[in-house]
Design a protein around this motif. Structure first.
Motif, PDB file in Angstrom:
ATOM      1  N   ILE A 115     -17.367  -4.324   1.097  1.00  0.00           N
ATOM      2  CA  ILE A 115     -16.420  -5.008   0.444  1.00  0.00           C
ATOM      3  C   ILE A 115     -16.601  -6.182  -0.405  1.00  0.00           C
ATOM      4  CG2 ILE A 115     -14.003  -6.441   0.997  1.00  0.00           C
ATOM      5  CD1 ILE A 115     -13.742  -3.618   2.036  1.00  0.00           C
TER       6      ILE A 115
ATOM      7  N   GLY B  66     -10.689  -2.867   5.441  1.00  0.00           N
ATOM      8  CA  GLY B  66     -10.652  -3.833   4.229  1.00  0.00           C
ATOM      9  C   GLY B  66      -9.775  -5.054   4.665  1.00  0.00           C
TER      10      GLY B  66
ATOM     11  N   THR C 192     -11.782  -5.506  -2.208  1.00  0.00           N
ATOM     12  CA  THR C 192     -11.699  -4.042  -2.506  1.00  0.00           C
ATOM     13  C   THR C 192     -12.841  -3.297  -2.026  1.00  0.00           C
ATOM     14  OG1 THR C 192     -11.182  -2.649  -4.496  1.00  0.00           O
ATOM     15  CG2 THR C 192     -12.979  -4.282  -4.716  1.00  0.00           C
ATOM     16  N   THR C 193     -12.895  -2.057  -1.682  1.00  0.00           N
ATOM     17  CA  THR C 193     -13.875  -1.409  -1.334  1.00  0.00           C
ATOM     18  C   THR C 193     -14.834  -1.128  -2.145  1.00  0.00           C
ATOM     19  OG1 THR C 193     -12.419  -0.637   0.525  1.00  0.00           O
ATOM     20  CG2 THR C 193     -14.554   0.602   0.039  1.00  0.00           C
TER      21      THR C 193
ATOM     22  N   GLU D  19      -7.795 -11.343  -2.581  1.00  0.00           N
ATOM     23  CA  GLU D  19      -7.778  -9.793  -2.203  1.00  0.00           C
ATOM     24  C   GLU D  19      -9.207  -9.484  -1.952  1.00  0.00           C
ATOM     25  OE1 GLU D  19      -5.299  -7.556  -1.384  1.00  0.00           O
ATOM     26  OE2 GLU D  19      -3.391  -8.732  -1.382  1.00  0.00           O
TER      27      GLU D  19
ATOM     28  N   GLN E 145       0.743  -1.181  -0.026  1.00  0.00           N
ATOM     29  CA  GLN E 145      -0.071   0.032   0.001  1.00  0.00           C
ATOM     30  C   GLN E 145       0.951   1.200   0.025  1.00  0.00           C
ATOM     31  OE1 GLN E 145      -3.423   0.576   0.382  1.00  0.00           O
ATOM     32  NE2 GLN E 145      -4.142  -1.656   0.151  1.00  0.00           N
TER      33      GLN E 145
END
Length: 150
Positions: free
Chosen positions: A143, A73, A87-88, A85, A24
């Motif tokens: 999410i 998240g 994602t929002t 993974e 990130q």
């Protein structure tokens, strides 16, 4: 009286979340750090600096929102398959108070985990130099799991 204890997190859970967290760029730029990871929970800290303040010297709402988004998240990521993974899709945040100095702690929790949608919450707290905690913001988030592409 026997006090029940929470189940221990799998030893690789923190490492899996940390590997993603370290990718990130925004969190690295702001100086955030991963504090705690448990199934359905993630805690992230953000120290006060000129990178996260607004014109009047307090923590910027964008920094608070980003921190809450990351905590929620990654809480969601603890409940998806290791090869996925997240994602929002959206989040809503209420700012409760502004603070200068110290650090923020965002604690994300999974409220409901489905196959396609995960709902999380995050509480953002301010910790002053003496360790006193004050409520700063509350967030609710939606999410979705996505394939891991790296």
């Amino acid at each position: 009286m026997v006090v029940p204890t929470a189940p221990a997190a799998p030893p690789d859970l923190f490492q899996r979340i940390e590997a993603s967290f370290l990718r990130q760029g925004l969190m690295q730029h702001l100086g955030a750090r991963l504090v705690r990871v448990e199934p359905g929970l993630c805690e992230v800290a953000l120290p006060y600096s000129e990178r996260v303040n607004q014109q009047q010297g307090g923590f910027h709402g964008g920094a608070m929102g980003a921190l809450a988004d990351i905590a929620g998240g990654y809480a969601a990521m603890t409940v998806v398959a290791a090869d996925s993974e997240v994602t929002t899709v959206e989040y809503k945040i209420n700012f409760l108070a502004g603070f200068k100095g110290g650090e923020l702690r965002a604690i994300g929790r999974v409220a409901r985990a489905g196959k396609r949608i995960i709902v999380t919450t995050a509480e953002v707290l301010h910790l002053d130099a003496s360790g006193r905690q004050s409520a700063c913001a509350l967030m609710q988030q939606t999410i979705v799991p996505v394939p891991k592409t790296y």
